[in-house]
Motif scaffolding. Sequence first.
Motif, mmCIF file in Angstrom:
data_model
loop_
_atom_site.group_PDB
_atom_site.id
_atom_site.type_symbol
_atom_site.label_atom_id
_atom_site.label_comp_id
_atom_site.label_asym_id
_atom_site.label_seq_id
_atom_site.Cartn_x
_atom_site.Cartn_y
_atom_site.Cartn_z
ATOM 1 N N ASP B 36 26.710 29.221 24.522
ATOM 2 C CA ASP B 36 27.578 28.963 25.687
ATOM 3 C C ASP B 36 28.009 30.278 26.329
ATOM 4 O OD1 ASP B 36 27.592 26.199 25.218
ATOM 5 O OD2 ASP B 36 29.334 26.353 23.884
ATOM 6 N N VAL B 37 28.413 31.226 25.480
ATOM 7 C CA VAL B 37 28.891 32.523 25.998
ATOM 8 C C VAL B 37 27.754 33.256 26.708
ATOM 9 C CG1 VAL B 37 29.897 34.762 25.379
ATOM 10 C CG2 VAL B 37 30.670 32.683 24.188
ATOM 11 N N ILE B 38 26.575 33.201 26.120
ATOM 12 C CA ILE B 38 25.405 33.857 26.719
ATOM 13 C C ILE B 38 25.128 33.256 28.099
ATOM 14 C CG2 ILE B 38 22.888 34.098 26.493
ATOM 15 C CD1 ILE B 38 23.549 34.238 23.326
ATOM 16 N N GLN B 39 25.132 31.919 28.154
ATOM 17 C CA GLN B 39 24.858 31.252 29.440
ATOM 18 C C GLN B 39 25.926 31.606 30.481
ATOM 19 O OE1 GLN B 39 24.453 26.980 29.317
ATOM 20 N NE2 GLN B 39 23.748 26.905 31.440
ATOM 21 N N GLU B 40 27.202 31.523 30.065
ATOM 22 C CA GLU B 40 28.310 31.805 30.975
ATOM 23 C C GLU B 40 28.260 33.248 31.471
ATOM 24 O OE1 GLU B 40 30.753 29.656 32.087
ATOM 25 O OE2 GLU B 40 31.774 31.233 33.235
ATOM 26 N N SER B 41 27.829 34.164 30.618
ATOM 27 C CA SER B 41 27.834 35.588 30.991
ATOM 28 C C SER B 41 26.708 35.935 31.953
ATOM 29 C CB SER B 41 27.697 36.463 29.734
ATOM 30 O OG SER B 41 26.375 36.380 29.222
ATOM 31 N N GLY B 42 25.628 35.134 31.952
ATOM 32 C CA GLY B 42 24.481 35.443 32.793
ATOM 33 C C GLY B 42 23.622 36.566 32.234
ATOM 34 N N LEU B 43 23.920 37.015 31.008
ATOM 35 C CA LEU B 43 23.139 38.080 30.380
ATOM 36 C C LEU B 43 22.133 37.468 29.397
ATOM 37 C CD1 LEU B 43 26.095 40.518 29.598
ATOM 38 C CD2 LEU B 43 24.404 40.758 31.427
ATOM 39 N N SER B 44 21.227 38.289 28.891
ATOM 40 C CA SER B 44 20.270 37.793 27.898
ATOM 41 C C SER B 44 20.944 37.710 26.534
ATOM 42 C CB SER B 44 19.081 38.747 27.800
ATOM 43 O OG SER B 44 19.502 39.963 27.195
ATOM 44 N N ALA B 45 20.370 36.889 25.665
ATOM 45 C CA ALA B 45 20.907 36.762 24.303
ATOM 46 C C ALA B 45 20.900 38.129 23.620
ATOM 47 C CB ALA B 45 20.079 35.760 23.510
ATOM 48 N N GLY B 46 19.803 38.865 23.797
ATOM 49 C CA GLY B 46 19.701 40.190 23.169
ATOM 50 C C GLY B 46 20.816 41.107 23.628
ATOM 51 N N ALA B 47 21.106 41.065 24.933
ATOM 52 C CA ALA B 47 22.175 41.916 25.489
ATOM 53 C C ALA B 47 23.519 41.552 24.867
ATOM 54 C CB ALA B 47 22.232 41.773 27.008
ATOM 55 N N VAL B 48 23.814 40.239 24.828
ATOM 56 C CA VAL B 48 25.115 39.802 24.288
ATOM 57 C C VAL B 48 25.240 40.189 22.817
ATOM 58 C CG1 VAL B 48 26.570 37.791 23.744
ATOM 59 C CG2 VAL B 48 25.453 37.973 25.997
ATOM 60 N N TYR B 49 24.184 39.902 22.040
ATOM 61 C CA TYR B 49 24.247 40.219 20.597
ATOM 62 C C TYR B 49 24.301 41.725 20.330
ATOM 63 C CZ TYR B 49 23.894 35.465 18.791
ATOM 64 O OH TYR B 49 24.161 34.163 18.463
ATOM 65 N N SER B 50 23.838 42.531 21.277
ATOM 66 C CA SER B 50 23.916 43.988 21.058
ATOM 67 C C SER B 50 25.367 44.475 21.165
ATOM 68 C CB SER B 50 23.019 44.735 22.035
ATOM 69 O OG SER B 50 23.601 44.746 23.326
ATOM 70 N N TYR B 51 26.225 43.667 21.798
ATOM 71 C CA TYR B 51 27.654 44.020 21.880
ATOM 72 C C TYR B 51 28.465 43.320 20.802
ATOM 73 C CZ TYR B 51 26.850 46.304 26.336
ATOM 74 O OH TYR B 51 26.413 47.158 27.311
ATOM 75 N N PHE B 52 28.180 42.049 20.587
ATOM 76 C CA PHE B 52 28.986 41.237 19.658
ATOM 77 C C PHE B 52 28.082 40.392 18.771
ATOM 78 C CE2 PHE B 52 31.674 41.730 23.505
ATOM 79 C CZ PHE B 52 32.765 42.372 22.925
ATOM 80 N N LYS B 53 28.335 40.475 17.475
ATOM 81 C CA LYS B 53 27.478 39.756 16.515
ATOM 82 C C LYS B 53 27.873 38.289 16.376
ATOM 83 C CE LYS B 53 25.005 43.317 15.741
ATOM 84 N NZ LYS B 53 24.114 43.397 16.928
ATOM 85 N N SER B 54 29.110 37.928 16.773
ATOM 86 C CA SER B 54 29.594 36.556 16.558
ATOM 87 C C SER B 54 30.709 36.241 17.546
ATOM 88 C CB SER B 54 30.158 36.423 15.140
ATOM 89 O OG SER B 54 31.294 37.255 15.010
ATOM 90 N N LYS B 55 31.038 34.956 17.669
ATOM 91 C CA LYS B 55 32.143 34.610 18.560
ATOM 92 C C LYS B 55 33.466 35.104 17.991
ATOM 93 C CE LYS B 55 32.741 29.733 17.225
ATOM 94 N NZ LYS B 55 33.044 28.388 17.664
ATOM 95 N N GLU B 56 33.558 35.241 16.661
ATOM 96 C CA GLU B 56 34.760 35.810 16.052
ATOM 97 C C GLU B 56 34.971 37.242 16.568
ATOM 98 O OE1 GLU B 56 32.649 33.897 14.396
ATOM 99 O OE2 GLU B 56 33.916 32.341 13.509
ATOM 100 N N ALA B 57 33.876 37.996 16.663
ATOM 101 C CA ALA B 57 33.977 39.384 17.145
ATOM 102 C C ALA B 57 34.422 39.416 18.608
ATOM 103 C CB ALA B 57 32.641 40.105 16.972
ATOM 104 N N ILE B 58 33.969 38.438 19.397
ATOM 105 C CA ILE B 58 34.386 38.399 20.809
ATOM 106 C C ILE B 58 35.858 38.030 20.920
ATOM 107 C CG2 ILE B 58 33.850 37.583 23.139
ATOM 108 C CD1 ILE B 58 31.106 36.795 22.251
ATOM 109 N N VAL B 59 36.298 37.101 20.076
ATOM 110 C CA VAL B 59 37.720 36.723 20.093
ATOM 111 C C VAL B 59 38.590 37.930 19.722
ATOM 112 C CG1 VAL B 59 39.473 35.331 18.915
ATOM 113 C CG2 VAL B 59 37.418 34.255 19.810
ATOM 114 N N ALA B 60 38.108 38.735 18.762
ATOM 115 C CA ALA B 60 38.835 39.962 18.408
ATOM 116 C C ALA B 60 38.939 40.877 19.627
ATOM 117 C CB ALA B 60 38.139 40.680 17.254
ATOM 118 N N ALA B 61 37.862 40.945 20.420
ATOM 119 C CA ALA B 61 37.869 41.796 21.618
ATOM 120 C C ALA B 61 38.824 41.236 22.681
ATOM 121 C CB ALA B 61 36.453 41.924 22.186
ATOM 122 N N ILE B 62 38.880 39.906 22.805
ATOM 123 C CA ILE B 62 39.817 39.291 23.761
ATOM 124 C C ILE B 62 41.252 39.664 23.364
ATOM 125 C CG2 ILE B 62 40.766 37.097 24.646
ATOM 126 C CD1 ILE B 62 37.954 35.855 24.233
#
Lengths: 198, 198
Positions: B36-62
């Motif tokens: 969902d996050v990948i789709q919403e961001s408009g970026l590739s899966a590889g791009a998103v995973y290169s920044y954050f390994k999990s949704k937990e990591a993204i929540v930490a960033a939020i």
Amino acid sequence: MPKVTEEHRLARRAQIVAAARTCVIEQGFHKTTMADVIQESGLSAGAVYSYFKSKEAIVAAIAEDALSAIDELFEKLLASAEPLSPLMALERTIAHVVTVAEAPGGDVTRVAVQAWAESLRNEEIHEVAKGKYCQLRDHFLDIVRRAQADGTVDPDVDPLHIAQVMFGMIPGFVLQRLLIGDVTPETYSAGLRALLRQ
Amino acid sequence: MPKVTEEHRLARRAQIVAAARTCVIEQGFHKTTMADVIQESGLSAGAVYSYFKSKEAIVAAIAEDALSAIDELFEKLLASAEPLSPLMALERTIAHVVTVAEAPGGDVTRVAVQAWAESLRNEEIHEVAKGKYCQLRDHFLDIVRRAQADGTVDPDVDPLHIAQVMFGMIPGFVLQRLLIGDVTPETYSAGLRALLRQ
């Protein structure tokens, strides 16, 4: 209705509510299904649905049960002959929250936190939570009016605004107790005594 | 690293964090997937995973982003030349919460409430929430120590207990704002002024 039947009905209802509490505490609101509650309760699907049409209805019953004892707490506070202060009401409420949380059947404050999150995306749960919290806040409003009459609180301030702040101290206690784990009624009482006018 | 690349990296990161905020606000933490996050961001899966390994990591960033401005708020408070009071710190914090909540990109306090619920069953999110809230409460601890030195708070009370109550007023404001909708920094301020020693 014969007394034994009514007792039976209440026991069945309590059994379902207890099963739902267990499921929501273990899995969260979202993952919990009526099938989970039915399995946990040990009753038939028909029996469970005859009491509750949805998990939203069961969550409403959990909230109802958790807050039922608090009406009595506030009645006692308001019946007190001595001048009533916000400090006294807050100390009693926080002690009560811990008593309810530590009662057998799983910590109901964990269900409350799940309901807060679910309220933001589920209108039915939102209505339940809003209704229950307005009811609880109205108790604080009664306390404030009484304290204003007793002269322990400035009578010129809108009592709703004071009730908002008093009610607003409870979720922060609940969250710190669950997430950080170092608050007790005693530490909170010490902090409240230092901060509040008395 | 050339400046343009670092800027690009930060912009990409912000894009992913914003997408995750949107997803969690709309669907809750639980239903949100990395897909969902990948789709919403408009970026590739590889791009998103290169920044954050999990949704937990993204929540930490939020959480990191939401609380970054608050460090500055407390620094300013502590730098003030006039005697510092708990009231002043609470009023500024609550005004700040509303500013952050109303900023573009979705109300981050809604993500916070989702994180509270998720913390109770997800150890990784629990650690993030606990860490962030201890950090925030430590700011109140600094305020209390300063207020005790300034003579606006009893110096004989454990500052942690006072900080617990001060920090504990914030979640109740956030919840009433989201669930009941009738609190504002102004109503809370009036209530605080009536209740707190000054």
